[in-house]
Design an enzyme around this catalytic site. Structure first.
Site, PDB file in Angstrom:
ATOM      1  N   LYS A  62       0.823  -1.217   0.000  1.00  0.00           N
ATOM      2  CA  LYS A  62       0.000   0.000   0.000  1.00  0.00           C
ATOM      3  C   LYS A  62       0.858   1.269   0.000  1.00  0.00           C
ATOM      4  O   LYS A  62       0.566   2.200  -0.725  1.00  0.00           O
ATOM      5  CB  LYS A  62      -0.924   0.034   1.231  1.00  0.00           C
ATOM      6  N   ARG A  65      -9.076   1.219   9.907  1.00  0.00           N
ATOM      7  CA  ARG A  65      -8.629  -0.150  10.162  1.00  0.00           C
ATOM      8  C   ARG A  65      -9.607  -0.892  11.055  1.00  0.00           C
ATOM      9  O   ARG A  65      -9.367  -2.055  11.374  1.00  0.00           O
ATOM     10  CB  ARG A  65      -7.273  -0.117  10.865  1.00  0.00           C
ATOM     11  N   ARG A 109      11.762  -5.839   3.798  1.00  0.00           N
ATOM     12  CA  ARG A 109      11.505  -4.433   3.474  1.00  0.00           C
ATOM     13  C   ARG A 109      12.500  -3.497   4.170  1.00  0.00           C
ATOM     14  O   ARG A 109      12.792  -3.672   5.346  1.00  0.00           O
ATOM     15  CB  ARG A 109      10.078  -4.107   3.908  1.00  0.00           C
ATOM     16  N   ARG A 111      12.002  -1.088   9.583  1.00  0.00           N
ATOM     17  CA  ARG A 111      11.037  -0.639  10.581  1.00  0.00           C
ATOM     18  C   ARG A 111      11.049  -1.587  11.770  1.00  0.00           C
ATOM     19  O   ARG A 111      11.148  -2.798  11.595  1.00  0.00           O
ATOM     20  CB  ARG A 111       9.631  -0.639   9.969  1.00  0.00           C
ATOM     21  N   ARG A 140       0.607  -8.354  13.462  1.00  0.00           N
ATOM     22  CA  ARG A 140      -0.090  -7.356  12.633  1.00  0.00           C
ATOM     23  C   ARG A 140      -1.082  -8.032  11.689  1.00  0.00           C
ATOM     24  O   ARG A 140      -2.169  -7.510  11.424  1.00  0.00           O
ATOM     25  CB  ARG A 140       0.939  -6.524  11.862  1.00  0.00           C
TER      26      ARG A 140
HETATM   27  P1  AMP Z   1       1.265   0.928   8.853  1.00  0.00           P
HETATM   28  O1  AMP Z   1       2.439   1.754   8.489  1.00  0.00           O
HETATM   29  O2  AMP Z   1      -0.005   1.395   8.170  1.00  0.00           O
HETATM   30  O3  AMP Z   1       1.487  -0.551   8.692  1.00  0.00           O
HETATM   31  O4  AMP Z   1       0.994   1.176  10.415  1.00  0.00           O
HETATM   32  C1  AMP Z   1       1.966   0.843  11.387  1.00  0.00           C
HETATM   33  C2  AMP Z   1       1.338   0.736  12.766  1.00  0.00           C
HETATM   34  O5  AMP Z   1       0.744   1.988  13.135  1.00  0.00           O
HETATM   35  C3  AMP Z   1       0.207  -0.275  12.895  1.00  0.00           C
HETATM   36  O6  AMP Z   1       0.684  -1.591  13.124  1.00  0.00           O
HETATM   37  C4  AMP Z   1      -0.567   0.281  14.090  1.00  0.00           C
HETATM   38  O7  AMP Z   1       0.103   0.009  15.314  1.00  0.00           O
HETATM   39  C5  AMP Z   1      -0.477   1.780  13.839  1.00  0.00           C
HETATM   40  N1  AMP Z   1      -1.605   2.266  12.992  1.00  0.00           N
HETATM   41  C6  AMP Z   1      -1.512   2.825  11.751  1.00  0.00           C
HETATM   42  N2  AMP Z   1      -2.729   3.161  11.280  1.00  0.00           N
HETATM   43  C7  AMP Z   1      -3.618   2.799  12.242  1.00  0.00           C
HETATM   44  C8  AMP Z   1      -5.040   2.859  12.356  1.00  0.00           C
HETATM   45  N3  AMP Z   1      -5.802   3.348  11.356  1.00  0.00           N
HETATM   46  N4  AMP Z   1      -5.602   2.375  13.498  1.00  0.00           N
HETATM   47  C9  AMP Z   1      -4.872   1.884  14.500  1.00  0.00           C
HETATM   48  N5  AMP Z   1      -3.530   1.783  14.465  1.00  0.00           N
HETATM   49  C10 AMP Z   1      -2.893   2.237  13.340  1.00  0.00           C
END
Ligand code: AMP
Length: 209
Positions: free
Chosen positions: A13, A88, A127, A155, A166
């Site tokens: 994404k 989410r 990654r 990361r 996740r």
């Molecule tokens: P991402 O970069 O989108 O994979 O997000 C990394 C982490 O940020 C996730 O594993 C969550 O801990 C937190 N996070 C990001 N977006 C959300 C969301 N919409 N709701 C809750 N936690 C989020």
């Protein structure tokens, strides 16, 4: 144009969103990027979010809804937005519908980027991100050039155990958004496996069509 980008962690994404926003002339709103920036800056938001992120769990709805609501009020969001990683959960999706409904600019489409779980662990653990440009590489599929290789970073939540947590959060809390948006007639499914340019083309075709 108001778009949501849905899909499991590691579906691509982030990479695809960067390409789509250029092609579509909308802004990229990534809650993951915003939260990581807050953690790096050590703000109150960052302190509240860090423990959840480190565990591969979701940050509480009210925290993320607050930052998205604020971001959507900025003048540059008027041209259109691509929401990446938000919503989410069902309560987040309902909050987004309420915010956009009040503004008179409802969601146009939701793209679901589909990648099987079996491919995700390999994709995520390889990654790496270039901290200077934000470009995302993969050590096997898209390795960084020599001059960048020394500075790329992994990361903290991209390790195998965190990825599994996740993915579990995705299936339990985020996957219910698929029938939610299907019922609204807004969901388009896009195959996220294969050549990156081909995936971008498929996404653009389904979002514009
Ligand atoms: P991402 O970069 O989108 O994979 O997000 C990394 C982490 O940020 C996730 O594993 C969550 O801990 C937190 N996070 C990001 N977006 C959300 C969301 N919409 N709701 C809750 N936690 C989020």
């Amino acid at each position: 144009m108001r778009l949501v980008f849905l899909g499991p962690p590691g579906a691509g994404k982030g990479t695809q969103a960067k390409r789509l926003v250029e092609a579509l002339g909308v802004i990229h709103v990534s809650t993951g990027d915003m939260l990581r920036a807050a953690v790096a800056e050590g703000t109150e938001l960052g302190k509240a979010a860090k423990g959840f992120m480190d565990a591969g769990a979701l940050v509480p709805d009210e925290v993320v809804v607050g930052i998205v609501a604020e971001r959507l009020q900025a003048p540059d969001a008027e041209a259109g937005v691509l929401l990446d990683g938000f919503p989410r959960t069902i309560p987040q999706a309902e909050a987004l519908d309420a915010i956009l409904g009040e503004a008179g600019t409802p969601l146009d489409k939701v793209a679901l980027l589909e990648v099987a779980d079996a491919l995700i662990v390999e994709r995520i653990t390889g990654r790496r991100t270039d901290p200077e440009t934000g470009k995302i590489y993969h050590m096997t599929f898209d390795p960084p050039p020599a001059e960048v290789a020394d500075r790329v970073q992994q990361r903290g939540d991209d390790t195998e155990d965190k990825v599994r947590a996740r993915l579990e959060a995705y299936h339990a809390q985020t996957a219910p958004l698929v029938p939610y948006y299907e019922a609204q007639g807004k969901l388009v499914r896009v195959d996220g496996v294969g050549d990156m340019d081909a995936v971008t083309e498929r996404l653009l075709a389904s979002l514009k069509g």
